[in-house]
Design an enzyme around this catalytic site. Structure first.
Site, short mmCIF file in Angstrom:
data_model
loop_
_atom_site.label_atom_id
_atom_site.label_comp_id
_atom_site.label_asym_id
_atom_site.label_seq_id
_atom_site.Cartn_x
_atom_site.Cartn_y
_atom_site.Cartn_z
N LYS A 69 -44.54 28.43 -31.60
CA LYS A 69 -45.76 27.74 -31.99
C LYS A 69 -46.31 27.02 -30.77
CE LYS A 69 -42.93 24.13 -34.13
NZ LYS A 69 -41.68 24.73 -33.71
N ASP A 120 -38.81 30.70 -29.46
CA ASP A 120 -40.05 29.93 -29.38
C ASP A 120 -41.02 30.52 -28.37
OD1 ASP A 120 -39.47 28.09 -31.28
OD2 ASP A 120 -38.95 26.47 -29.91
N MET A 162 -46.11 17.02 -23.62
CA MET A 162 -47.19 17.32 -24.56
C MET A 162 -48.31 16.29 -24.50
SD MET A 162 -44.80 18.36 -27.82
CE MET A 162 -43.61 17.07 -27.56
C1 LIG Z 1 -42.34 21.08 -28.00
S1 LIG Z 1 -42.06 20.46 -26.38
C2 LIG Z 1 -40.54 21.21 -26.02
C3 LIG Z 1 -39.78 20.57 -24.89
C4 LIG Z 1 -38.50 21.32 -24.57
N1 LIG Z 1 -37.56 21.21 -25.65
C5 LIG Z 1 -37.87 20.84 -23.27
O1 LIG Z 1 -36.76 20.29 -23.31
O2 LIG Z 1 -38.48 21.03 -22.21
C6 LIG Z 1 -43.21 21.40 -25.43
C7 LIG Z 1 -43.68 20.66 -24.22
O3 LIG Z 1 -42.66 20.69 -23.20
C8 LIG Z 1 -43.28 20.72 -21.93
N2 LIG Z 1 -42.86 21.93 -21.26
C9 LIG Z 1 -42.04 22.89 -21.71
N3 LIG Z 1 -41.82 23.82 -20.77
C10 LIG Z 1 -42.52 23.44 -19.68
C11 LIG Z 1 -42.68 23.96 -18.37
N4 LIG Z 1 -42.07 25.08 -17.99
N5 LIG Z 1 -43.45 23.27 -17.49
C12 LIG Z 1 -44.06 22.13 -17.87
N6 LIG Z 1 -43.95 21.58 -19.09
C13 LIG Z 1 -43.19 22.23 -19.99
C14 LIG Z 1 -44.79 20.64 -22.16
O4 LIG Z 1 -45.15 19.27 -22.16
C15 LIG Z 1 -44.89 21.24 -23.53
O5 LIG Z 1 -46.10 20.85 -24.17
#
Ligand SMILES: C[S@@+](CC[C@H](N)C(=O)[O-])C[C@H]1O[C@@H](n2cnc3c(N)ncnc32)[C@H](O)[C@@H]1O
Length: 260
Positions: free
Chosen positions: A66, A44, A181
């Protein structure tokens, strides 16, 4: 051509692996071993470079990432690739940011793979909703501040905000909110939290690229955060933490932050 509706005999297995939030030190040993042994890795957009660097150099790499408004591969296409690769190779890793089962569509992919008779194994990762606040010194629960935390998505569908989340009930039912998100939709979400009983002075922290060298934080309250986001251009990907635990940020900040 392989098809998710026509089970065939797979030679391999698909591992749904959580890459964690970015700091490679937070990646699991099991995940690292699988990357080193992988024949194919489908990853991803939010998987960090230091983790991608662990991939077996001989492995085929497929970027299925994405990001908002910039789809690389549709979900059905990703699933189709996983099924095809598992019919050809022994170790197929589906590498996802954070944890595969926390807002990562891991459940859907697991179901599709199982329907296609493909063996699947889940390797959890540290979700960004836990790691990002930890790296800026915000405990999600703390005696005297919060005894409950709710993980919730603030995602909108294709340009139109259609809330499926009962924000008012969540505002009343949980002392800490961890919103994934949600940055783009704060102008829609915050009025509902206020209608649910939160006040404009409720603290909120936004954490972007949590645990990475370029981690950024924006602190405010429900009354001023939208204006601060606009003024600073603060953008996704970020986690929002809402609740009194955010008040603990200054006193914990220097204690916990570790190098990447
Ligand atoms: C599709 S979701 C996936 C979440 C992922 N599966 C998790 O457990 O962190 C994507 C969202 O996760 C959050 N996100 C993922 N990585 C991040 C990071 N390193 N710092 C802050 N927010 C993060 C943001 O809100 C982003 O828009």
């Amino acid at each position: 051509m392989a098809n998710s509706m026509t089970p065939s005999t797979p030679v391999g297995k698909v591992y749904l692996v959580g890459a964690g939030p970015g700091d490679p030190g937070l990646f699991t040993l099991k995940g690292k071993t699988l990357l080193e042994m992988a024949d194919v890795v489908v990853y991803d957009a939010l998987v960090s470079e230091p983790i991608l660097a662990m991939i077996n150099p001989q492995a085929e790499r497929i970027h299925a990432g994405k990001r908002r408004g910039r789809h690389s591969l549709p979900q059905e296409e990703t699933t189709k690739i996983l099924i095809e690769k598992a019919q050809e190779f022994a170790i197929v890793v589906r590498l996802k940011g954070g944890d595969p089962f926390v807002f990562g569509r891991g459940g859907e992919e697991m179901a599709d793979l199982q329907a296609a008779n493909i063996p699947v194994e889940i390797v959890p990762g540290i979700t960004s909703g836990i790691a990002a606040p930890a790296y800026c010194g915000i405990p999600l629960t703390s005696r005297g501040y919060s005894c409950s935390a709710t993980f919730v998505t603030g995602h909108e569908a294709a340009g139109k905000y259609r809330p499926q989340v009962n924000w008012q009930a969540i505002a009343q039912g949980s002392e800490t909110l961890v919103i994934y998100m949600g940055i783009h939709n704060l102008p829609q979400i915050i009025p509902q939290l206020l209608a649910g009983g939160l006040t404009t002075d409720t603290p909120i922290a936004l954490i972007r690229w949590g645990t990475r060298p370029d981690q950024e934080e924006l602190l405010g309250n429900l009354g001023d955060i939208v204006q601060k986001v606009e003024a600073t251009g603060f953008a996704a990907p970020a986690i929002a933490i809402v609740g009194r635990v955010v008040e603990l940020h200054p006193q914990y900040d220097t204690l916990l932050h570790t190098a990447n």
